[in-house]
Structure formats: structure tokens, C-alpha cells
Design an enzyme around this catalytic site. Structure first.
Site, PDB file in Angstrom:
ATOM      1  N   HIS A   1       0.838  -1.206   0.000  1.00 45.20           N
ATOM      2  CA  HIS A   1       0.000   0.000   0.000  1.00 45.20           C
ATOM      3  C   HIS A   1       0.873   1.257   0.000  1.00 45.20           C
ATOM      4  O   HIS A   1       1.918   1.287   0.627  1.00 45.20           O
ATOM      5  CB  HIS A   1      -0.936  -0.007   1.211  1.00 45.20           C
ATOM      6  CG  HIS A   1      -1.986  -1.074   1.100  1.00 45.20           C
ATOM      7  ND1 HIS A   1      -2.824  -1.411   2.130  1.00 45.20           N
ATOM      8  CD2 HIS A   1      -2.318  -1.872   0.067  1.00 45.20           C
ATOM      9  CE1 HIS A   1      -3.641  -2.370   1.724  1.00 45.20           C
ATOM     10  NE2 HIS A   1      -3.347  -2.672   0.477  1.00 45.20           N
TER      11      HIS A   1
ATOM     12  N   SER B   1       5.131  -0.854  -9.313  1.00 47.06           N
ATOM     13  CA  SER B   1       6.034  -0.809  -8.167  1.00 47.06           C
ATOM     14  C   SER B   1       6.464   0.632  -7.966  1.00 47.06           C
ATOM     15  O   SER B   1       6.372   1.464  -8.862  1.00 47.06           O
ATOM     16  CB  SER B   1       7.258  -1.678  -8.423  1.00 47.06           C
ATOM     17  OG  SER B   1       8.207  -0.959  -9.186  1.00 47.06           O
ATOM     18  N   MET B   2       6.973   0.933  -6.770  1.00 43.34           N
ATOM     19  CA  MET B   2       7.333   2.319  -6.455  1.00 43.34           C
ATOM     20  C   MET B   2       8.511   2.808  -7.292  1.00 43.34           C
ATOM     21  O   MET B   2       8.751   3.993  -7.375  1.00 43.34           O
ATOM     22  CB  MET B   2       7.644   2.439  -4.970  1.00 43.34           C
ATOM     23  CG  MET B   2       8.777   1.558  -4.550  1.00 43.34           C
ATOM     24  SD  MET B   2       8.938   1.482  -2.781  1.00 43.34           S
ATOM     25  CE  MET B   2      10.308   0.358  -2.662  1.00 43.34           C
TER      26      MET B   2
ATOM     27  N   HIS C   1      -4.575  -5.380 -12.264  1.00 45.67           N
ATOM     28  CA  HIS C   1      -4.631  -4.357 -11.209  1.00 45.67           C
ATOM     29  C   HIS C   1      -3.266  -3.781 -10.880  1.00 45.67           C
ATOM     30  O   HIS C   1      -3.165  -2.786 -10.186  1.00 45.67           O
ATOM     31  CB  HIS C   1      -5.272  -4.929  -9.940  1.00 45.67           C
ATOM     32  CG  HIS C   1      -4.335  -5.715  -9.060  1.00 45.67           C
ATOM     33  ND1 HIS C   1      -3.538  -6.737  -9.526  1.00 45.67           N
ATOM     34  CD2 HIS C   1      -4.074  -5.622  -7.739  1.00 45.67           C
ATOM     35  CE1 HIS C   1      -2.839  -7.227  -8.517  1.00 45.67           C
ATOM     36  NE2 HIS C   1      -3.139  -6.581  -7.426  1.00 45.67           N
ATOM     37  N   GLY C   2      -2.219  -4.417 -11.343  1.00 48.09           N
ATOM     38  CA  GLY C   2      -0.879  -3.909 -11.015  1.00 48.09           C
ATOM     39  C   GLY C   2       0.152  -4.582 -11.882  1.00 48.09           C
ATOM     40  O   GLY C   2      -0.179  -5.144 -12.940  1.00 48.09           O
TER      41      GLY C   2
END
Lengths: 142, 481
Positions: free
Chosen positions: B201, B380-381, B404-405
């Protein structure tokens, strides 16, 4: 002896654990320790607050699920990290667990915190006895 | 297990591959993505194909990876009359989802204040293990939130009236019943409203660059109007409240299976008929958690507006902090699709899959009706995220669903062995991404190397026409749980 290992090759996004003990009590204690080790460096937890738990389940695997679900619940509901578990498990018609668990309130500036555990899952969940040892495998949702 | 290539980026496991499969399983993936997909995905998606009432196919999106019960990235639709509902097909973090907001700030204005902004956001949006939200509510207020979601927040000053237009189902799904929620779920979640959580998150400050705008017209409609524009992305869910609802009902379903004479291949797939008392109770409780997640993201939005307003000494209205969209990716929704030529009501489970409704869908706000639903895909960040648009083809093929990612490719402990939090922090700083985290080891687990190549994942669905690329967003500031 209470021990646990993290299983790298199962459940990519989550955390899989195998825990062991010479007795059911040790198995339950090792499983709880592993669960909190995911969330924090448990060596830094002071044993300031005691909680008393009583759980019952007709199945031993159900009891382990309930036990881990309960301590994960207490982590959020009472902001607790636990470091020591005095457990007694008996079997009459049901398995019964009575435990005194010790720890302290979470302090974000003091504790070395890691990843939060959302839940215990039933995926690949098992509890069994082999060669005089109690062994469990479980996956925590992260 | 036999996996047949149907077309470029689409694979099928026939129902003869596992005893009990009622429908084939389909995986959306490029050759490379399929080759590297966890072996657990193939087991799990074929397990899903065995669940009663499943329609057409058990689907796995290109970000698919080994989860519990369903794979992450799993989508399945069940007949509402004789099909099931399964907490393992939704996930413990009910209505985990994404929210994207615009600003009218440019990178040049934000960069000099970035550290101050990240620090302020980190203070305003508590993150990590043991975080308490700053909003205190009573049990009766929490029950109102369960029923009214983001609406409650807006009416109580945590948002603007028009915010609700840009949230899936206007931020509250009808049918939630707080009497189906345990006291434990309430006591677990009551102090966590407005908190981010942990794991993957995040709250991110992101940048739009001209080379990353793929469809200028649609981007404009979504509120992405200029190069170097700053946007804000939030990824979080229903927190401990939702986790407890799911845990409670997993136990209920585990026992109810015997009553209904049902068996499943993975205990985590414990399910009950949707129309049974257990199924119906879980659905109503699950919607309570879904609505509280919309509320959680709404409160976070309010805190973000306050933080930006404070740092830039300007009203949030003037800063243009408007919601682009808010969409769930862990949920089950009653929807209608054409199946074998007939319209049918189904319960679509999306576990790590985003709704991707095409143009013309009645669920979309008026301004998005012509272009399709904004789909927010969090990467990813280190590598960035995407804003996409839903399509008609998604309605025909994937029950209006997409990825979703990026999808994890490495376990958390393997990532910790390869990356160190402090080194990652420095490396990202060098790359122009300022990170503030509640946990250094948690940060290492979220390193870019632990994820698939998000561009390849997004490209797969773009090529197939399930979602169309609109904008790629580059992180410059990240608050990590």
C-alpha cells in the site's frame, strides 16, 4: 523445541511459514512467534501487558487457525505486539486452549516494525504429527 | 498441465486437464509473462474453474501470481441463481483499490517543496503496523459508514459533493447490512479510518511527462491536461475491518461446506451458494467492508488536500485536487453480461483485478461515458503506474475486468535478500523518487525487482483491446506503509 522457517517458494505475495514443536503447545507458540516476527523484530518487545485467552475447536487445525486469527485481531484491536506465550492445550470433546500471552502496545517510534499481517489463510494449511514432532504449514496474507 | 495458445497473448487450459473443471481456464499473458508465471497460478485458476455456477471461463489477468484460493489477478463470474460466493475469490483486504487525483501543480512548483510535502503527507496519513487514524468515530457512525461509504464522509466535511461522481458506484454500494458484521470486525477497524496500511500500500506523488501521454484526448477528459502535471495516487483498502469480516466468514464457510455437500480443491476456496443464508450474509458484510474502504480512501483524500493546502498555502480547490477515479480491485459485484446470447446476472469475483467498463456503460459518470472507465493500475514504487481506459471488448471477454498492477514475481523474503531498505532509499533518491517509509524491511520487499515489468503487463491488455493505454505516471514522492 519451538522453531519456524519462512518458506520462500510458496505464495509469492504473502508469507508462508513452517513451524514445529515437540508438543502442541510449542507448535502454537512457534506459530505465534513467527507471525509476529513478520510484523516486528520481536526481540525488542517488552512483556508489560498480559492477555488471557480461551479458545475451543473440534479440530486441531481449526484451533491453530483460531489462535492465529485471535492474535492478529488483538494486534489491531488493542494495538498489541506479543513476545511470550504460555499455552495449555487439552482435549476433551473439543480441543481447548488456555493461554496467557504477554507483550506491549505498539509504539511506532520505538519498535522495529515490518510488514503488517492481514490474516491467516486456509491455503495449503496443515497441522500434523511426524516422528514425535508437531508440524504446521500456514500462509499469512500480507 | 496443457496450456494451449488461443491467440497472441491469450492461453487456455482445457477443462479436461483437471477433474471437476466446469469451464476452461484462460490466462492473458505475453509469451514472456506466461513463461515466468508462478506454477501456483495454473493450479489455482483451474481450481477456480471447478467452483459451482462458474460461467464461460476462469480468467487470470497478465499480472497473475500465486495467491491463496484464487490466484491474484483471478476473475470469475458465477450465476447468481445457482452459483457460489467465496471470500477466497475476493481476498481479505475487501475493496482494496486505487484512487487517482489530479492537481494543477507543475513539477517545478512541487520539486522544491517535495520533502516538506512528503513529510506532511506521512504525518497526515498514518501508515504501517499499529497506525491509528486521526478520525474518531462512534460504533453507530461506523455503521453509517458501512452503509453509506464515501457519502458519509462528504456529508461530514471530508470531501466535496462532486467527489462521489468519480468513485465506483458513487462510493457506496447498496445492500450493505451492518448487522451481518461481527463486533470483532468493528473493534478491529474503528480506529483505523484514514490509515494507509502496509505491504504494497502506498500514497504517491506522480508526474506526467509528454512522452508518457498515449491518448491525449482521453487523458484530457480524465483531467490529465498538461505535461509536467503532478497527480496523486493512493493504494489501500478496508484495513483491519475488512480483514476481520473476511476471516469471520471464511470460518463460517469452512463449516457450511459440509452442510451444502460441497468440496473444494483448496480450503481457502471455501464457498457457499450465493443465495444461501451464509452466502447472503457474507455478501452484505462484504459490502460493509467495501463501503468502509471507499470511506477510507475518501478520508485519505481529505488529508491529502489539507496537506497540499498547508504546504502550498493555497486552497485545495485552487490547487485543482480533483478525483480522476476510484476503483476496487478486490471485490465481488452483481453485474449483467451477455452469456450464450442471453443477458445473465452474475456475481463477478475480482481478486487483484480492476473493473474495466467500456464506453456507454450506465455505471459510468456522464463525462466518461464516451471514453470508458478510468482504470488505475499501480506499479512498483520504482517503475511507475498507468492510467488506462476500459473497453467494450472487456465487457465481451473478461466480464469487464483487467489487471490491477504489475504483479509480484519474487517472494518477500527473496526480495529482502536482494535489496536493502536503506540502499534502496538512496538509489531511489538518486533516481528522483523521494520515499518515506514506516518500515525499512517492508520497503525492501517492495523493490522494483520483485515485480513483473508493468509496461509488458499493460501492453498485453492494450494489444488485446481489453484496456487502452492513456497515460504512464512516474513517481517522484512515495509514502510507504
Amino acid at each position: 523445541m519451538e522453531e519456524y522457517i519462512f518458506l520462500d517458494d510458496i505464495a509469492t505475495a504473502d508469507v508462508a511459514i513452517e513451524s514445529r514443536g515437540d508438543t502442541l503447545e510449542e507448535l502454537f507458540s512457534a506459530s505465534a512467534m513467527a507471525t509476529f516476527e513478520v510484523m516486528a523484530d520481536t526481540s525488542g518487545i517488552q512483556l508489560k501487558i498480559k492477555k488471557v485467552l480461551h479458545l475451543e475447536n473440534s479440530e486441531i487445525d481449526g484451533l491453530l487457525f483460531d489462535w492465529l486469527a485471535e492474535i492478529i485481531y488483538l494486534k489491531d484491536a488493542e494495538y498489541m505486539l506479543f513476545g511470550k506465550y504460555d499455552i495449555k492445550i487439552t482435549k476433551n470433546s473439543n480441543y481447548q486452549l488456555d493461554a496467557e500471552i504477554l507483550g506491549e502496545e505498539i509504539n511506532q517510534s520505538k519498535h522495529d516494525l515490518r510488514c503488517d499481517v492481514k490474516a491467516i489463510t486456509f491455503h495449503l494449511f496443515e497441522v500434523y504429527e511426524k516422528d514425535g514432532k508437531w508440524i504446521s504449514r500456514f500462509i499469512l496474507d500480507i | 498441465m496443457k496450456v494451449n495458445k488461443i491467440s497472441d497473448c491469450l492461453w487456455e487450459i482445457p477443462k479436461t486437464e483437471k477433474e471437476g473443471m466446469l469451464v476452461p481456464a484462460r490466462i492473458y499473458a505475453s509469451d514472456t509473462l506466461l513463461e515466468h508465471m508462478d506454477k501456483g497460478v495454473f493450479e489455482q485458476i483451474t481450481n477456480v474453474a471447478c467452483l459451482p455456477g462458474i460461467q464461460k471461463y476462469a480468467l487470470c489477468m497478465p499480472d497473475g501470481h500465486w495467491g491463496y484460493g484464487f490466484p491474484i489477478g483471478g476473475v470469475a463470474a458465477f450465476d447468481t441463481k445457482d452459483g457460489i460466493i467465496s471470500p477466497g475469490g475476493i481476498g481479505f483486504d475487501i475493496n482494496c483499490g486505487m484512487r487517482l487525483m489530479t492537481t494543477n501543480l507543475k513539477v517545478d512548483e512541487v520539486k522544491p517543496r517535495l520533502r516538506e510535502l512528503v513529510n506532511e503527507l506521512f504525518r497526515a496519513v498514518p501508515a504501517g503496523v499499529g497506525a491509528k487514524g486521526s478520525l474518531k468515530v462512534s460504533v453507530s457512525q461506523l455503521k453509517e459508514i458501512m452503509e453509506r461509504g464515501a457519502d458519509w464522509c462528504i456529508e461530514n466535511g471530508y470531501g466535496w459533493p462532486h467527489d462521489r461522481e468519480k468513485i465506483e458506484e458513487r462510493g457506496h454500494i447498496p445492500g450493505a447490512d451492518p448487522s451481518k458484521v461481527s463486533e470483532k470486525a468493528i473493534s478491529r477497524g474503528i480506529n483505523q479510518l484514514g490509515t494507509l496500511g502496509s505491504g504494497n500500500h502506498y500514497l504517491e506523488i506522480q508526474l506526467v511527462t509528454i512522452e508518457n501521454i498515449f491518448d491525449e484526448k482521453v487523458a484530457n477528459i480524465f483531467g490529465i491536461r498538461e505535461q509536467n502535471q503532478i497527480v496523486i495516487m493512493v493504494h489501500c483498502g478496508s484495513r483491519g475491518f475488512g480483514h476481520q469480516v473476511a476471516t469471520d466468514y471464511l470460518r463460517v464457510f469452512d463449516k457450511a461446506m459440509k452442510k451444502y455437500g460441497m468440496t473444494v480443491r483448496d480450503r481457502e476456496l471455501a464457498c457457499a451458494p450465493f443465495k444461501s443464508p451464509e452466502g447472503s450474509d457474507y455478501y452484505k458484510a462484504m459490502l460493509c467492508a467495501a463501503n468502509s474502504a471507499f470511506a477510507n480512501r475518501q478520508i485519505i483524500t481529505h488529508r491529502i488536500r489539507e496537506s497540499f493546502s498547508k504546504v502550498f498555502d493555497t486552497d485545495a480547490e485552487k490547487l485543482g485536487i480533483e478525483i480522476v477515479y476510484d476503483v476496487a480491485h478486490n471485490i465481488a459485484r452483481v453485474e449483467k453480461y451477455k452469456i450464450n446470447g442471453k443477458e445473465k446476472e452474475v456475481l463477478v469475483h475480482r481478486k487483484g483485478s480492476t473493473r474495466s467498463f467500456g464506453p456507454g456503460s450506465k455505471e459510468l459518470p456522464e463525462i466518461y461515458k464516451d471514453v470508458g472507465q478510468p482504470v488505475i493500475v499501480g506499479g512498483s514504487m520504482q517503475t511507475g503506474s498507468y492510467l488506462l481506459a476500459g473497453t467494450e471488448k472487456a465487457m465481451e471477454e473478461t466480464f469487464g475486468s483487467t489487471m490491477h498492477g504489475a504483479g509480484r514475481t519474487m517472494s518477500r523474503s527473496a526480495a529482502r535478500k536482494k535489496a536493502r531498505g536503506d540502499q534502496l532509499l538512496k538509489a531511489m533518491d538518486k533516481d528522483g523518487i523521494l520515499v518515506k517509509t514506516a518500515s525499512m524491511s517492508g520497503l525492501a520487499e517492495e523493490a522494483g525487482i520483485a515485480y513483473k515489468d508493468i509496461s509488458e503487463v499493460v501492453e498485453t491488455m492494450d494489444k488485446l483491446g481489453i484496456t487502452k493505454k492513456v497515460v504512464k505516471l512516474k513517481p517522484i514522492g512515495n509514502i510507504k506503509g
